[in-house]
Structure formats: structure tokens, C-alpha cells
Motif scaffolding. Sequence first.
Motif, PDB file in Angstrom:
ATOM      1  N   GLY B 115     -17.053   2.920 -18.342  1.00  0.00           N
ATOM      2  CA  GLY B 115     -16.594   2.026 -19.404  1.00  0.00           C
ATOM      3  C   GLY B 115     -15.215   1.443 -19.165  1.00  0.00           C
ATOM      4  N   VAL B 116     -14.608   1.773 -18.034  1.00  0.00           N
ATOM      5  CA  VAL B 116     -13.298   1.201 -17.700  1.00  0.00           C
ATOM      6  C   VAL B 116     -13.280   0.826 -16.229  1.00  0.00           C
ATOM      7  N   ALA B 117     -12.362  -0.045 -15.894  1.00  0.00           N
ATOM      8  CA  ALA B 117     -12.264  -0.480 -14.506  1.00  0.00           C
ATOM      9  C   ALA B 117     -11.838   0.682 -13.613  1.00  0.00           C
ATOM     10  N   VAL B 118     -12.365   0.684 -12.397  1.00  0.00           N
ATOM     11  CA  VAL B 118     -11.965   1.690 -11.408  1.00  0.00           C
ATOM     12  C   VAL B 118     -10.865   1.069 -10.559  1.00  0.00           C
ATOM     13  N   SER B 119      -9.723   1.697 -10.499  1.00  0.00           N
ATOM     14  CA  SER B 119      -8.623   1.095  -9.758  1.00  0.00           C
ATOM     15  C   SER B 119      -8.860   1.199  -8.257  1.00  0.00           C
ATOM     16  N   SER B 120      -8.356   0.201  -7.543  1.00  0.00           N
ATOM     17  CA  SER B 120      -8.495   0.202  -6.094  1.00  0.00           C
ATOM     18  C   SER B 120      -7.786   1.400  -5.490  1.00  0.00           C
ATOM     19  N   LYS B 121      -6.718   1.815  -6.167  1.00  0.00           N
ATOM     20  CA  LYS B 121      -5.940   2.954  -5.689  1.00  0.00           C
ATOM     21  C   LYS B 121      -6.827   4.195  -5.561  1.00  0.00           C
ATOM     22  N   ILE B 122      -7.695   4.377  -6.555  1.00  0.00           N
ATOM     23  CA  ILE B 122      -8.571   5.544  -6.551  1.00  0.00           C
ATOM     24  C   ILE B 122      -9.541   5.473  -5.374  1.00  0.00           C
ATOM     25  N   ILE B 123     -10.160   4.305  -5.203  1.00  0.00           N
ATOM     26  CA  ILE B 123     -11.117   4.160  -4.106  1.00  0.00           C
ATOM     27  C   ILE B 123     -10.408   4.380  -2.762  1.00  0.00           C
ATOM     28  N   HIS B 124      -9.216   3.809  -2.633  1.00  0.00           N
ATOM     29  CA  HIS B 124      -8.470   3.997  -1.381  1.00  0.00           C
ATOM     30  C   HIS B 124      -8.157   5.457  -1.148  1.00  0.00           C
ATOM     31  N   TYR B 125      -7.750   6.134  -2.210  1.00  0.00           N
ATOM     32  CA  TYR B 125      -7.419   7.555  -2.063  1.00  0.00           C
ATOM     33  C   TYR B 125      -8.640   8.332  -1.581  1.00  0.00           C
ATOM     34  N   LEU B 126      -9.789   8.084  -2.226  1.00  0.00           N
ATOM     35  CA  LEU B 126     -11.010   8.808  -1.863  1.00  0.00           C
ATOM     36  C   LEU B 126     -11.408   8.523  -0.414  1.00  0.00           C
ATOM     37  N   MET B 127     -11.141   7.296   0.024  1.00  0.00           N
ATOM     38  CA  MET B 127     -11.470   6.959   1.413  1.00  0.00           C
ATOM     39  C   MET B 127     -10.449   7.561   2.376  1.00  0.00           C
ATOM     40  N   ASP B 128      -9.191   7.573   1.971  1.00  0.00           N
ATOM     41  CA  ASP B 128      -8.149   8.186   2.802  1.00  0.00           C
ATOM     42  C   ASP B 128      -8.435   9.661   3.033  1.00  0.00           C
ATOM     43  N   ARG B 129      -8.899  10.314   2.002  1.00  0.00           N
ATOM     44  CA  ARG B 129      -9.228  11.739   2.133  1.00  0.00           C
ATOM     45  C   ARG B 129     -10.518  11.936   2.915  1.00  0.00           C
ATOM     46  N   GLU B 130     -11.173  10.817   3.172  1.00  0.00           N
ATOM     47  CA  GLU B 130     -12.474  10.833   3.849  1.00  0.00           C
ATOM     48  C   GLU B 130     -13.520  11.612   3.069  1.00  0.00           C
ATOM     49  N   TRP B 131     -13.418  11.545   1.754  1.00  0.00           N
ATOM     50  CA  TRP B 131     -14.458  12.137   0.913  1.00  0.00           C
ATOM     51  C   TRP B 131     -15.566  11.124   0.641  1.00  0.00           C
ATOM     52  N   VAL B 132     -15.173   9.849   0.711  1.00  0.00           N
ATOM     53  CA  VAL B 132     -16.085   8.775   0.337  1.00  0.00           C
ATOM     54  C   VAL B 132     -16.085   7.724   1.440  1.00  0.00           C
ATOM     55  N   ARG B 133     -17.238   7.150   1.699  1.00  0.00           N
ATOM     56  CA  ARG B 133     -17.306   6.065   2.666  1.00  0.00           C
ATOM     57  C   ARG B 133     -18.272   4.994   2.180  1.00  0.00           C
ATOM     58  N   VAL B 134     -18.180   3.846   2.807  1.00  0.00           N
ATOM     59  CA  VAL B 134     -19.106   2.767   2.488  1.00  0.00           C
ATOM     60  C   VAL B 134     -20.380   3.004   3.284  1.00  0.00           C
ATOM     61  N   LEU B 135     -21.511   3.118   2.577  1.00  0.00           N
ATOM     62  CA  LEU B 135     -22.775   3.395   3.259  1.00  0.00           C
ATOM     63  C   LEU B 135     -23.482   2.113   3.663  1.00  0.00           C
ATOM     64  N   GLY B 136     -23.166   1.032   2.954  1.00  0.00           N
ATOM     65  CA  GLY B 136     -23.825  -0.229   3.231  1.00  0.00           C
ATOM     66  C   GLY B 136     -23.462  -1.187   2.125  1.00  0.00           C
ATOM     67  N   TYR B 137     -24.135  -2.321   2.115  1.00  0.00           N
ATOM     68  CA  TYR B 137     -23.827  -3.298   1.079  1.00  0.00           C
ATOM     69  C   TYR B 137     -25.098  -3.675   0.365  1.00  0.00           C
ATOM     70  N   ARG B 138     -25.030  -3.767  -0.939  1.00  0.00           N
ATOM     71  CA  ARG B 138     -26.234  -4.116  -1.684  1.00  0.00           C
ATOM     72  C   ARG B 138     -26.482  -5.614  -1.555  1.00  0.00           C
ATOM     73  N   ASP B 139     -27.749  -5.959  -1.435  1.00  0.00           N
ATOM     74  CA  ASP B 139     -28.081  -7.356  -1.203  1.00  0.00           C
ATOM     75  C   ASP B 139     -28.220  -8.108  -2.520  1.00  0.00           C
ATOM     76  N   VAL B 140     -27.152  -8.154  -3.251  1.00  0.00           N
ATOM     77  CA  VAL B 140     -27.104  -8.933  -4.482  1.00  0.00           C
ATOM     78  C   VAL B 140     -25.844  -9.788  -4.406  1.00  0.00           C
ATOM     79  N   PRO B 141     -25.709 -10.783  -5.298  1.00  0.00           N
ATOM     80  CA  PRO B 141     -24.510 -11.624  -5.222  1.00  0.00           C
ATOM     81  C   PRO B 141     -23.236 -10.791  -5.170  1.00  0.00           C
ATOM     82  N   GLY B 142     -22.331 -11.182  -4.309  1.00  0.00           N
ATOM     83  CA  GLY B 142     -21.081 -10.452  -4.173  1.00  0.00           C
ATOM     84  C   GLY B 142     -21.168  -9.353  -3.136  1.00  0.00           C
ATOM     85  N   LYS B 143     -22.381  -9.007  -2.739  1.00  0.00           N
ATOM     86  CA  LYS B 143     -22.588  -7.962  -1.720  1.00  0.00           C
ATOM     87  C   LYS B 143     -21.708  -6.735  -1.947  1.00  0.00           C
ATOM     88  N   PRO B 144     -21.855  -6.089  -3.088  1.00  0.00           N
ATOM     89  CA  PRO B 144     -20.979  -4.945  -3.356  1.00  0.00           C
ATOM     90  C   PRO B 144     -21.247  -3.772  -2.406  1.00  0.00           C
TER      91      PRO B 144
END
Lengths: 272, 200, 200
Positions: B115-144
Amino acid sequence: MSDIEHKLIPQQHEMSFALVEGKPFTKMPVDLYIPPDALEVILEAFEGPLDLLLYLIRRQNLNILDIPILDITQQYVKYIELMHQLNFELAAEYLVMAAMLAEIKSRMLLPKPQSEDEEDEDPRAELVRRLQEYERFKQAAEDIDELPRLGRDFQVLSAYVDVSQFQADDSQVELRDLLMAFKDVMARVDLKASHAIERERLSVRSRMSVVLNSLLKTKTVRFGSLFTKAEGKQGALVTFLAVLELLKAQSLELVQNTPFGEIYLTQPKSIN
Amino acid sequence: MEIKEIKNIVEAALMVSDQPISIKQLLLLFPEQELTANDINRAINALENDYHGRGIELKKLASGYRLQTSESIQPWLLNLWQQKPKKLSRALLETLALIAYRQPITRGEIEDVRGVAVSSKIIHYLMDREWVRVLGYRDVPGKPAMLGTTQIFLDDFNLASLQELPSLAEIKDIETLEPELFFDIDQTPTATHSKDELNE
Amino acid sequence: MEIKEIKNIVEAALMVSDQPISIKQLLLLFPEQELTANDINRAINALENDYHGRGIELKKLASGYRLQTSESIQPWLLNLWQQKPKKLSRALLETLALIAYRQPITRGEIEDVRGVAVSSKIIHYLMDREWVRVLGYRDVPGKPAMLGTTQIFLDDFNLASLQELPSLAEIKDIETLEPELFFDIDQTPTATHSKDELNE
């Protein structure tokens, strides 16, 4: 010195509750007449029927413990009608309050019962209690707003420190913290819709990750290689469902070069 | 304006920022006073003197001045850091939990649930810790990007596989089994109680 | 160990931490020195003296000490930022006030007092700021969450404890209505009243 002292006094800004054509409104209008284009913003400034009622009472310096219920009801209904005329989206709560006022008014018109039981309470009592209760928290909200607040009124000092030496011992997190976070977030979702996540679903979800992960490494994966005997029928089913889900989400594509030939999973072309 | 006042304001500005601040930026602090770079420099020099022999120092960098802890003090600070690991924020934990349980998941989906925006800082932190990675991109507009957890996440949380994550029902059980663990996190309940008494 | 040295280390530790630090934690800075809480307190007092008349103050909160800028300096510092701090809406503040004063409280109870529905957005915002948390669930149908405030709420609003919240106005009973009350009924308690005057 006098210059700085003047500057150092925290500035008290008068709270404007509405902007009409760029001009801030800092006070509620004195009488019932409100410029038509301003009505909407003013009504939006009310935090519900109790707030509106309180405003009507306060504006006329009426005693909250002895509200002239007829007057107030009439004024309240006028506001409601105005809102209605302007197609202002009226929260149901406002109508409930109108009905409640009408009920109190009618009860006050009835002759008082003869009995001197405790029951012949002033019909306004409940409303007065609610108004007072609301008013005290309205005040408390203002008081809280005036407390010095981090970011608005003060900052926490943060001298730079070279954290590279500290990296080895970064923040720690327990699995339990993570689980509690998940429970809380799901509890909040449950407020909206009640769907719980089941074990089966999870394993399909996590298998989707496994499949995507293997694709990241090699770009193409042989369909058959996703299945291992050790996992049995259930494992195969979960993998199969995961592949179907990913296909549905268009996160991967299946390629078959010859009829009945080997099936391969690849990343969708649109992404490459 | 006296040098002392300028110094106090410049000092506070440098203190709340862990990024370097340039003289030009420091001049912005005084929009109505007619100060020059010279005035700011004098305040800076005075501050430098003040900090002499203290645990903090004023460092001049290419992009401006920065207050930082002096090297001599670092070994002491290390003691505190090792004892008191930083607590991860609730927003971060919830984001990580959603990624773990709902992967592959996009940022938009996380925002829908929380219900609230996820800050980029959080995503960066999770990636820096290597807990989270991008698995792929969804084939919808914006390619999230679709996010998922990593092997390092499993290692750090002592899990052999994602299957070991308990179900929601099981999480609720943990709580009822060990209620005391969840209520001594802060002192609010006791404080609340006495407040209520004041209100009666 | 000299007091001056202790002071420097304590100061640096307070400066780099964005959370309050307790005396107990500050003692961890000196694992090999045989210091007592008394030594730390002396250093704290000396620091307080140092900061006198500067833009900085040492605030004692429930969870420890925090170094922060004084309110008088904030208008100056705001010149440095493009964005002014966001105002909190009345709906949000009223909800927060009810949670702070009436905790543990359910969403339904908040709605009863305010007479309007509480938007999920507000609850999410309060949780995201970590000002509010779920304390448990009430054992009635629907198992509504009981909300309460956090340590971070106290810290962010510069409060050492919930007791420091401004007192609530009293409720007058219609039954005890006396004629002489008619004239001063509008004057809610003095503390509140003087606040009002400041706002005019």
C-alpha cells in the motif's frame, strides 16, 4: 545580534486549511454563506460529521453541553443539501448524522415520561459525549502536530564515518524478524481480501524462481532437465505448474525444433 | 551578523549532512544576509580550530567540506558497531518477506500489497547484500523486473531451500508458542498502561 | 583514562549514530577500560556544557542520548533544502493521536471516535514511518489488530516517554451541568488554551 535573534525564533505559520483560487483560507467563514466555488474545498476540510457539527456549534459560541438541537439540525441539514446540490461526494456518515439529529429532535419534542427513573436521560447526552470525545482528540492531534518533529523541527546529527572498516559486521537479521514482517503485511492484506498463502502455492512460486534462475545461467534449458526422479510425482507436478505459470506471465518461451523433438525453455524474445 | 552565529549555523548544516557541502551551498543558508565566501571561510577556519584534538574533524574534499570522525577514533567506534548491529527497518523486512514468499514478484506488486511505495534505497540495499536479484523481466508495458531471492539469502537465513520457509499458519503458531519473544521488543506496553491510568 | 578522551569518543559515537544510544551501549565503547556509568555521565554532562549556545543539543530520550540540532537553527537549515518537510494531514494526526493516547486500539474504535472511516493509506503510512505497530489481535470476531505506538514514534516526536504527551482535555458530563458552568465551558484546560493563543 537582533537580526539573528529575530530569525532564530521558530516561525509560526498560520495553518491554512484550504486553497481557493490560490488564496489560502485560514479561517472558516463567519456565516453560512460560502462562495459556491469554495464550498467544496471547505467541505473537504471537515474530517467527518462530528467535525462539521463541532464547527457549527463553535462558530456560534454555543454551549456544547446545551446545544439548541433544532437550530443545529437545521443548519446541518442546510450544509448537507448544499453538498448534495453541488454533487459533492457525500460520505454516508454525514447522512447517518443527519438522521441521528432528527431523531434527537423528535425525542425532545415528546413529553417527558412521568417516571423519575435514571432512564429519562437527555436525548442529547450521547451526542454531546461523542462531540466532546471527538473534540479532545482533535485538540490532541493539534498538540501532537506542535511537538518538535524530526525532519521538520530538528535533525539528527550524522557525521560521516568510513564504514568500509565495519562492513564485515553488517546489520543482522533473524529469520523470525522476516517471518513477523511477512505475517504483518499479510494481516494487512487480509483486511482487504482474505486469501492466505498456502504451502502448495509457495512451492510453485519458489520453483518458478528456480526455473528462471537456471535460464539466467544458460539462456536455454532443456525441458526434461527440469525434472529429477528424486522429487517424485509431486515434484514433477510442481515444476510443471511453475513452467505453466511462467508461460502465462510470458516470462519464458518454449521452443520445439522438430515435431516430438526436445522442448527447450528460452527467455522471451521481446526481452533479449 | 556575527561570526559566532554564522559559525553555529554552518556547523549545524555540516553536522546533519554526511555528504560534503560546498562553500556555495553554505552561502544558501543565508539568503537575506549579504555574506560572501570570505565570511563562510572564516567560519570554517574557526570550526577547524574548535575541532582540534577532538574525535571529529572537518575534511576538505573536492566537492566541499564534510564533518567526519577522525581516524584515531575509529577503533573505538568499532567496539560499538560490533555489539550493536543495525536493525533493519520494517519497510525493508516486509519487502524482503514479500520477495521471498511471492517470488518472482515485481516492485509494483510489492507496492500493491504494502500500500506504499517501495523506495529504491531498499531495493538497492537488498541487492547489495545479494539477498535479492533480478530473475527476468515481465513482458508487460514497462517491462518490470521480476525479483527473487538468492542462494546467499538462504545461507544468511539458515535455510536449505525456500520450502523451509514456514507457511503463514505456521508463523502464527510461532507467535502463540513464544509470545514473550514478541512483546519485549520495546517498552510501549508498560508505558501505555500507566498512561491509561492517567486518563481514567 | 582522561575525561577529555572519553568525551571525544562518546561525542563521535553519538554523532555517527542515527539512533539514540544508551549509557550501557556507550560503555561498550570502552571494553578494556574499567569505566562506570558515572564516567560516561560525566562525559555527557561535559558535552552538554560544550553545546550550550550552539545550534546543537544533547537530548535525553527513553532509549538513550541523541545529538540533534536545536529548533532555533531549523529555519536556517531549511534554506539548504529544496523541499520543505511535508505537512501531516488532520486525518492522519487525529488517527495518530487516538493511537498514542488510547493504545491498544483497533481501527474500528478509531472510527467510532472520529465518526468517519480510517483510510488504509493512513494506517500504512503510520506503519511505514514505524510510528505505529500491531501490538496483538483482540480476541473478538474478526480478530482486529490492536495498534500502538513505537519507540521510533517517541524518538521522532522528541518525547522521552508517552507520559510527556500533552494532557487530554477533560470530558464534561451533561448530567452535572450547572448554570455557572455556562460561561467557561469553552475554555478547555489551561495548557490547551495557551496553545490556542499561540496559533492565532
